[in-house]
Scaffold this motif. Structure first.
Motif, short mmCIF file in Angstrom:
data_model
loop_
_atom_site.label_atom_id
_atom_site.label_comp_id
_atom_site.label_asym_id
_atom_site.label_seq_id
_atom_site.Cartn_x
_atom_site.Cartn_y
_atom_site.Cartn_z
N LEU A 176 0.83 -1.20 0.00
CA LEU A 176 0.00 0.00 0.00
C LEU A 176 0.87 1.26 0.00
N GLU A 177 1.97 1.23 0.73
CA GLU A 177 2.90 2.38 0.72
C GLU A 177 3.38 2.67 -0.69
N ARG A 178 3.78 1.62 -1.41
CA ARG A 178 4.30 1.81 -2.76
C ARG A 178 3.20 2.18 -3.74
N SER A 179 2.04 1.57 -3.58
CA SER A 179 0.94 1.82 -4.51
C SER A 179 0.41 3.24 -4.40
N LEU A 180 0.23 3.71 -3.17
CA LEU A 180 -0.35 5.04 -2.95
C LEU A 180 0.72 6.12 -2.80
N ARG A 181 1.98 5.68 -2.66
CA ARG A 181 3.09 6.62 -2.43
C ARG A 181 2.83 7.44 -1.17
N VAL A 182 2.54 6.72 -0.10
CA VAL A 182 2.27 7.36 1.18
C VAL A 182 3.24 6.81 2.22
N ASP A 183 3.26 7.45 3.40
CA ASP A 183 4.12 6.97 4.47
C ASP A 183 3.46 5.78 5.17
N ARG A 184 4.20 5.15 6.03
CA ARG A 184 3.74 3.93 6.70
C ARG A 184 2.48 4.16 7.52
N PHE A 185 2.42 5.29 8.24
CA PHE A 185 1.29 5.53 9.12
C PHE A 185 0.01 5.80 8.33
N THR A 186 0.13 6.43 7.16
CA THR A 186 -1.04 6.63 6.31
C THR A 186 -1.53 5.28 5.78
N ALA A 187 -0.59 4.42 5.39
CA ALA A 187 -0.96 3.09 4.91
C ALA A 187 -1.67 2.30 6.01
N LEU A 188 -1.16 2.39 7.23
CA LEU A 188 -1.79 1.71 8.36
C LEU A 188 -3.19 2.24 8.61
N TYR A 189 -3.34 3.55 8.46
CA TYR A 189 -4.65 4.17 8.70
C TYR A 189 -5.69 3.63 7.73
N LEU A 198 -6.85 -4.67 1.07
CA LEU A 198 -6.05 -3.77 0.24
C LEU A 198 -6.95 -2.99 -0.72
N ARG A 199 -7.93 -3.67 -1.30
CA ARG A 199 -8.83 -3.01 -2.25
C ARG A 199 -9.65 -1.91 -1.56
N ALA A 200 -10.16 -2.21 -0.36
CA ALA A 200 -10.96 -1.22 0.37
C ALA A 200 -10.10 -0.03 0.80
N ALA A 201 -8.85 -0.31 1.16
CA ALA A 201 -7.94 0.77 1.57
C ALA A 201 -7.65 1.71 0.40
N ILE A 202 -7.40 1.13 -0.78
CA ILE A 202 -7.12 1.95 -1.97
C ILE A 202 -8.35 2.77 -2.35
N ALA A 203 -9.53 2.15 -2.26
CA ALA A 203 -10.77 2.85 -2.60
C ALA A 203 -11.00 4.03 -1.66
N ALA A 204 -10.74 3.83 -0.37
CA ALA A 204 -10.92 4.90 0.61
C ALA A 204 -9.95 6.05 0.34
N HIS A 205 -8.71 5.70 -0.01
CA HIS A 205 -7.72 6.72 -0.31
C HIS A 205 -8.11 7.50 -1.56
N GLU A 206 -8.64 6.81 -2.56
CA GLU A 206 -9.05 7.48 -3.80
C GLU A 206 -10.21 8.44 -3.54
N ARG A 207 -11.13 8.04 -2.66
CA ARG A 207 -12.24 8.94 -2.32
C ARG A 207 -11.72 10.21 -1.66
N ASP A 208 -10.79 10.04 -0.71
CA ASP A 208 -10.23 11.20 -0.03
C ASP A 208 -9.45 12.09 -1.00
N ALA A 209 -8.67 11.45 -1.89
CA ALA A 209 -7.88 12.21 -2.86
C ALA A 209 -8.79 12.97 -3.82
N GLY A 210 -9.90 12.33 -4.22
CA GLY A 210 -10.84 13.00 -5.11
C GLY A 210 -11.49 14.20 -4.45
N TRP A 211 -11.84 14.04 -3.18
CA TRP A 211 -12.44 15.16 -2.46
C TRP A 211 -11.45 16.30 -2.31
N ALA A 212 -10.18 15.95 -2.02
CA ALA A 212 -9.15 16.98 -1.86
C ALA A 212 -8.91 17.72 -3.17
#
Length: 226
Positions: A176-189, A198-212
């Protein structure tokens, strides 16, 4: 009182000041010009002794602020990385996101994208013993903080942060760190909120990134404003 102190040697005057309460010491400082330097020095010494601070890298503008420091004024200062979010910082320090928003005067989590650092309240003031402190005023918050610098304490994983299980979970964090290019704590979150998927984590990150992206706040915005 002025006449009685004027004729006394400095060591004896210092002993007298040492036995005064904080309030009386401030009163003496305000009324006795000769004793101002001695009172200021004693105020700083009391600050070091009271909180166990090793050194002060940035002194307060006025010496009485040494005596005004309270436990609620202490905070860690966290420099935000290019891919860090308020949620990942909250996870790293085992702190509620709402507490971070209130402490840093943020309306929502996305507001952290416009900052270069965040202040994290010190829950247990005993943790600042042996630290270096700096008196700073945050223009965003409009309040003063006594920032404690303890790299070893800040870099450690907080007790409440979810630790990945050995084997597959550790591998998921790295992926997840490599896929999203985030730090360890963001990946853990995102993994913790995606129930380890992993799929749900990526989807949640994409939603947040889209909103941002829609709101115009994100890592690029922070770098431009820093």
């Amino acid at each position: 009182m002025r006449e009685s102190l004027d004729g006394l040697p400095d060591p004896l005057v210092g002993s007298i000041l040492h036995n005064l309460s904080d309030t009386d010491l401030l009163n003496v400082r305000a009324t006795q010009r000769r004793l101002k330097a001695a009172a200021d020095s004693l105020s700083k010494a009391r600050f070091h002794q009271r909180w166990g601070i090793e050194s002060v890298s940035e002194a307060p503008r006025f010496a009485p602020l040494y005596l005004a420091a309270r436990a609620r004024h202490f905070a860690w200062r966290h420099e935000l990385g290019p891919h860090e979010t308020l949620a990942s910082v909250a996870l790293r320090y085992d702190c509620e996101a709402a507490v971070l928003r209130r402490c840093n005067n943020l309306m929502d989590d996305a507001g952290a994208a416009c900052r270069t650092h965040l202040f994290i309240p010190v829950e247990d003031v005993a943790a600042v013993r042996g630290c270096t402190a700096a008196f700073v005023r945050c223009q965003h918050v409009g309040r003063r903080f006594v920032v404690a610098f303890a790299p070893d304490a800040r870099s450690a994983r907080p007790a409440g942060a979810p630790a990945p299980r050995a084997g597959a979970s550790e591998k998921l964090v790295g992926m997840l760190e490599r896929s999203l290019r985030v730090d360890r704590f963001t990946a853990l979150y995102y993994l913790s909120h995606g129930s380890g998927s992993l799929r749900a984590a990526i989807a949640a990150h994409e939603r947040d990134a889209g909103w941002a992206a829609v709101s115009g706040s994100g890592p690029a915005t922070r770098r431009q404003r820093a």
